[in-house]
Write an enzyme that holds these catalytic residues in place. Structure first.
Site, mmCIF file in Angstrom:
data_model
loop_
_atom_site.group_PDB
_atom_site.id
_atom_site.type_symbol
_atom_site.label_atom_id
_atom_site.label_comp_id
_atom_site.label_asym_id
_atom_site.label_seq_id
_atom_site.Cartn_x
_atom_site.Cartn_y
_atom_site.Cartn_z
ATOM 1 N N ASP A 159 1.518 -6.511 7.822
ATOM 2 C CA ASP A 159 0.524 -5.448 7.746
ATOM 3 C C ASP A 159 -0.240 -5.472 9.066
ATOM 4 O OD1 ASP A 159 -1.345 -3.632 6.932
ATOM 5 O OD2 ASP A 159 -1.647 -4.550 4.970
ATOM 6 N N ASP A 162 -5.459 -5.313 8.051
ATOM 7 C CA ASP A 162 -5.797 -5.878 6.746
ATOM 8 C C ASP A 162 -7.025 -5.215 6.132
ATOM 9 O OD1 ASP A 162 -3.721 -7.608 6.554
ATOM 10 O OD2 ASP A 162 -4.764 -9.276 7.540
ATOM 11 N N VAL A 167 -3.441 1.628 5.407
ATOM 12 C CA VAL A 167 -2.554 1.355 6.538
ATOM 13 C C VAL A 167 -1.615 0.207 6.176
ATOM 14 C CG1 VAL A 167 -2.478 0.538 8.924
ATOM 15 C CG2 VAL A 167 -4.242 2.153 8.243
ATOM 16 N N ASP A 177 0.538 10.248 12.652
ATOM 17 C CA ASP A 177 0.067 9.150 13.491
ATOM 18 C C ASP A 177 -0.661 9.632 14.744
ATOM 19 O OD1 ASP A 177 0.721 7.001 11.996
ATOM 20 O OD2 ASP A 177 2.388 6.301 13.246
ATOM 21 N N ASP A 181 -1.726 4.078 14.406
ATOM 22 C CA ASP A 181 -0.438 3.693 13.847
ATOM 23 C C ASP A 181 -0.622 3.370 12.365
ATOM 24 O OD1 ASP A 181 2.032 2.664 13.266
ATOM 25 O OD2 ASP A 181 1.741 0.805 14.397
ATOM 26 N N ASN A 183 1.381 3.391 9.846
ATOM 27 C CA ASN A 183 2.411 2.703 9.066
ATOM 28 C C ASN A 183 2.945 1.444 9.747
ATOM 29 O OD1 ASN A 183 3.801 3.976 11.029
ATOM 30 N ND2 ASN A 183 5.115 5.192 9.685
ATOM 31 N N ASN A 185 4.473 0.630 12.276
ATOM 32 C CA ASN A 185 5.795 0.459 12.882
ATOM 33 C C ASN A 185 5.708 0.361 14.405
ATOM 34 O OD1 ASN A 185 5.395 3.107 13.586
ATOM 35 N ND2 ASN A 185 7.258 3.901 12.625
ATOM 36 N N ILE A 187 4.534 2.349 16.499
ATOM 37 C CA ILE A 187 4.720 3.596 17.227
ATOM 38 C C ILE A 187 3.637 4.564 16.785
ATOM 39 C CG2 ILE A 187 6.308 5.521 17.631
ATOM 40 C CD1 ILE A 187 8.566 3.770 16.682
ATOM 41 N N SER A 202 18.140 -16.113 -5.118
ATOM 42 C CA SER A 202 18.006 -17.044 -4.009
ATOM 43 C C SER A 202 18.974 -16.742 -2.874
ATOM 44 C CB SER A 202 18.221 -18.469 -4.501
ATOM 45 O OG SER A 202 19.399 -18.535 -5.268
HETATM 46 C C1 LIG Z 1 -7.891 4.039 7.446
HETATM 47 O O1 LIG Z 1 -6.713 4.614 7.925
HETATM 48 C C2 LIG Z 1 -6.616 6.024 7.684
HETATM 49 C C3 LIG Z 1 -5.215 6.448 8.070
HETATM 50 O O2 LIG Z 1 -4.885 6.043 9.352
HETATM 51 C C4 LIG Z 1 -7.709 6.745 8.418
HETATM 52 O O3 LIG Z 1 -7.636 8.146 8.155
HETATM 53 C C5 LIG Z 1 -9.061 6.225 7.968
HETATM 54 O O4 LIG Z 1 -10.086 6.788 8.733
HETATM 55 C C6 LIG Z 1 -9.086 4.677 8.101
HETATM 56 N N1 LIG Z 1 -10.303 4.184 7.490
HETATM 57 C C7 LIG Z 1 -11.122 3.355 8.106
HETATM 58 C C8 LIG Z 1 -12.301 2.887 7.326
HETATM 59 O O5 LIG Z 1 -10.916 2.965 9.264
#
Ligand SMILES: *[C@@H]1O[C@H](CO)[C@@H](O)[C@H](O)[C@H]1NC(C)=O
Ligand SMILES: *[C@@H]1O[C@H](CO)[C@@H](O)[C@H](O)[C@H]1NC(C)=O
Ligand SMILES: *[C@@H]1O[C@H](CO)[C@@H](O)[C@H](O)[C@H]1NC(C)=O
Ligand SMILES: *[C@@H]1O[C@H](CO)[C@@H](O)[C@H](O)[C@H]1NC(C)=O
Ligand SMILES: *[C@@H]1O[C@H](CO)[C@@H](O)[C@H](O)[C@H]1NC(C)=O
Ligand SMILES: CC(=O)N[C@H]1CO[C@H](CO)[C@@H](O)[C@@H]1O
Length: 509
Positions: A159, A162, A167, A177, A181, A183, A185, A187, A202
């Site tokens: 991730d 966090d 995200v 995006d 970013d 997702n 990735n 990019i 396993s």
């Molecule tokens: C969390 O990520 C989303 C999508 O990228 C964004 O729209 C949003 O503002 C972000 N929230 C915070 C608290 O940064």
């Protein structure tokens, strides 16, 4: 001759609920005959190989293992060292030493379990009878319940934020995006992409015990550097596995995974992987495991789900192993339930590939008369002996296949074939709203064939230490999908080179 008795301490090793990896390792060594036999064998062979005393060999072993464990090692060496040394000096083998340690409680009426041929020493049979240990322990460590909260990014794509719960790897990019970013990735700006999810056992999680942990001729401090991490991942190495592997292997061979191939095809697939596999995973217990799938049906990209429980429906360590195998009727019900769950959780346009069960006769046929890593120095432990030892302790990973009884091996394969037919029929007849579904046989024969063409031998495709886990054929699965179900893999991304030029390794894994 009178055999010495050991202090009956260390009762703490029974039934501790949430244990650390280090404790898990110590438990394995102290409480389970197979763990003890393994360590004592290594001590014996270290003394033999370095032509040293047993005491020096114990110290050598303690020096090799990681610092975290060294304190315990010296305490144990202090406590048990002299006793072990005394017995080894009397030319008793690891079985005798471990039975005499009496760390586990005896179940009355259990047969004597031994890895080595019984020694000629006279006291062996009598005192073994009273100390034979029949503790039930799954080799797959399933019953140890190593806290799964330990599982980190080896099991899933990392991730990248966090703090922001919207995200994570695999989601459809927020507003393409444009701002960040979303997702993970690596990019900014994204095209169609897919994730890889493995629902499995396993073998899928890449169960592996490094042979260098028990091959004294190659042993050094480096051999054990990965021991604490290995135990915290339950001896699985999903980061190198054939479906979700993403790191170059440090345990032999190279990593060639469905995930890496999919990422190469479209760099936007970066980090979108999930393990959801567990030692001992079967069609039945997958039903609870599947709940840890993280996919939002509305927000996320489609996923390719590989359903591969390749053996545990017919593999168990019970004495009447046939009676404990999944029946075709149970299989049908389990798999259909799992698929319904997926149908209500996977984004539209996902794919599910059902993999058939392996024909485990391959294991016996290729390994039974070869030497196990523990038996290579003195040519005294074959896989057939190891299988019998584990079977005797009722901890065999598969009594039906790891047995000299050919009729039983055939019956086990027959059931596996019936269960594979159930999967095949499901793929043919059932329809689901959010994914299409395919079936393929487990490609062991083809993998072995390709391996042979490259100059390899079939036994090299099997995990050396447990003599049980086969290699999964990533290349063959990939080729099959490419030719027969190209929609599963999606199109090649024409911008891969640009992505690589601009975003480099996309933040790593
Ligand atoms: C969390 O990520 C989303 C999508 O990228 C964004 O729209 C949003 O503002 C972000 N929230 C915070 C608290 O940064
Ligand atoms: C593994 O190593 C090879 C050669 O060093 C390299 O070409 C490849 O990209 C690496 N793969 C991964 C997944 O890091
Ligand atoms: C799912 O996607 C397919 C095309 O890929 C489309 O035909 C179908 O209507 C979609 N179903 C839903 C419920 O959106
Ligand atoms: C087991 O199956 C193999 C292959 O089908 C067959 O050749 C062999 O005779 C069978 N053995 C027994 C004991 O049933
Ligand atoms: C081999 O296994 C079959 C099936 O479980 C059993 O009926 C038979 O008695 C076994 N044979 C031996 C020699 O143990
Ligand atoms: C890090 C992570 O999400 N690991 C998951 C891998 O799969 C198991 C199920 O076997 C989950 O419990 C873990 O949370």
């Amino acid at each position: 001759m009178k055999c010495p008795k050991m202090p009956e301490t260390l009762l703490w090793c029974r039934a501790l609920p949430n244990i650390s990896p280090v404790t898990a390792f110590l438990l394995f060594v102290l409480c389970f005959l197979e763990g003890c036999v393994l360590v004592v064998s290594v001590i014996e062979q270290l003394a033999q190989w370095h032509n040293s005393t047993v005491k020096a060999a114990v110290e050598r072993l303690c020096d090799y293992i990681p610092e975290k464990l060294q304190g315990f090692c010296y305490v144990l060496a202090e406590l048990y060292g002299p006793h072990i040394a005394e017995l080894i000096d009397k030319e008793m083998n690891a079985d005798v030493v471990c039975h005499s340690l009496r760390l586990c409680k005896q179940d009355p009426g259990q047969p004597l379990c031994h890895l080595y041929s019984p020694p000629k020493v006279s006291c062996f049979p009598t005192f073994l009878k009273t100390t034979a240990c029949g503790m039930s322990f799954k080799l797959e460590l399933g019953s140890l319940k190593v806290s799964t909260t330990l599982r980190g990014y080896h099991w899933r794509g990392r991730d990248c934020d966090d703090k922001n719960t919207t995200v994570y790897p695999g989601r459809r990019p927020d507003n393409w995006d444009a701002k960040s970013d979303s997702n993970c990735n690596g990019i900014w700006v994204s095209a169609d992409s897919k994730g890889v999810v493995l629902l499995g056992d396993s073998a899928g999680a890449h169960f592996h015990i490094p042979p260098e942990w028990m091959t004294v001729t190659q042993m050094s401090a480096k051999s054990f550097a990965n021991l604490p991490m290995a135990f915290s991942d339950e001896l699985d190495w999903p980061q190198f596995s054939e479906i979700t592997g993403f790191l170059n292997s440090t345990i032999g061979g190279w990593t060639d995974s469905l995930y890496l191939r999919l990422r190469k095809r479209n760099r936007c697939n970066h980090r979108d992987l999930q393990n959801i596999s567990q030692n001992g995973g079967s069609s039945g217990n997958l039903l609870s495991l599947i709940k840890s799938l993280a996919r939002n049906q509305l927000l996320d990209n489609p996923a390719i789900v590989i359903y591969a429980t390749i053996g545990n429906d017919v593999c168990n360590g019970e004495r009447d192993t046939l009676a404990h195998m999944t029946t075709p009727k149970e299989m049908l019900s389990n798999v259909v339930q799992a698929l319904r769950y997926l149908d209500s959780h996977l984004p539209n346009g996902s794919h599910v590939i059902l993999t058939g069960l392996v024909d485990g006769r391959f294991l016996w046929d290729n390994l039974h008369d070869r030497y196990h890593p523990l038996g290579q120095l003195n040519k005294d432990v074959t896989y057939s002996q190891l299988y019998s030892f584990l079977d005797c302790l009722q901890v065999s990973p598969c009594s039906g296949w790891l047995t000299p009884n050919e009729t039983l091996r055939n019956l086990t394969s027959e059931r596996a074939l019936q269960l594979s037919s159930v999967l095949k029929e499901i793929a043919r007849s059932e329809k689901f709203a959010s994914f299409d579904i395919f079936y393929m046989d487990f490609p062991l024969r083809q993998t072995a064939e390709e391996w042979r063409k490259m100059g390899g031998e079939p036994w090299q495709l099997i995990e050396p230490v447990d003599g049980f886990h086969p290699t999964l054929g990533t290349g063959i699965t990939w080729q099959k999908a490419l030719h027969e179900w190209p929609q599963v893999l999606g199109k090649e991304n024409p911008f891969n080179d640009q992505i690589e030029a601009i975003f480099k390794d996309q933040g790593g894994h």
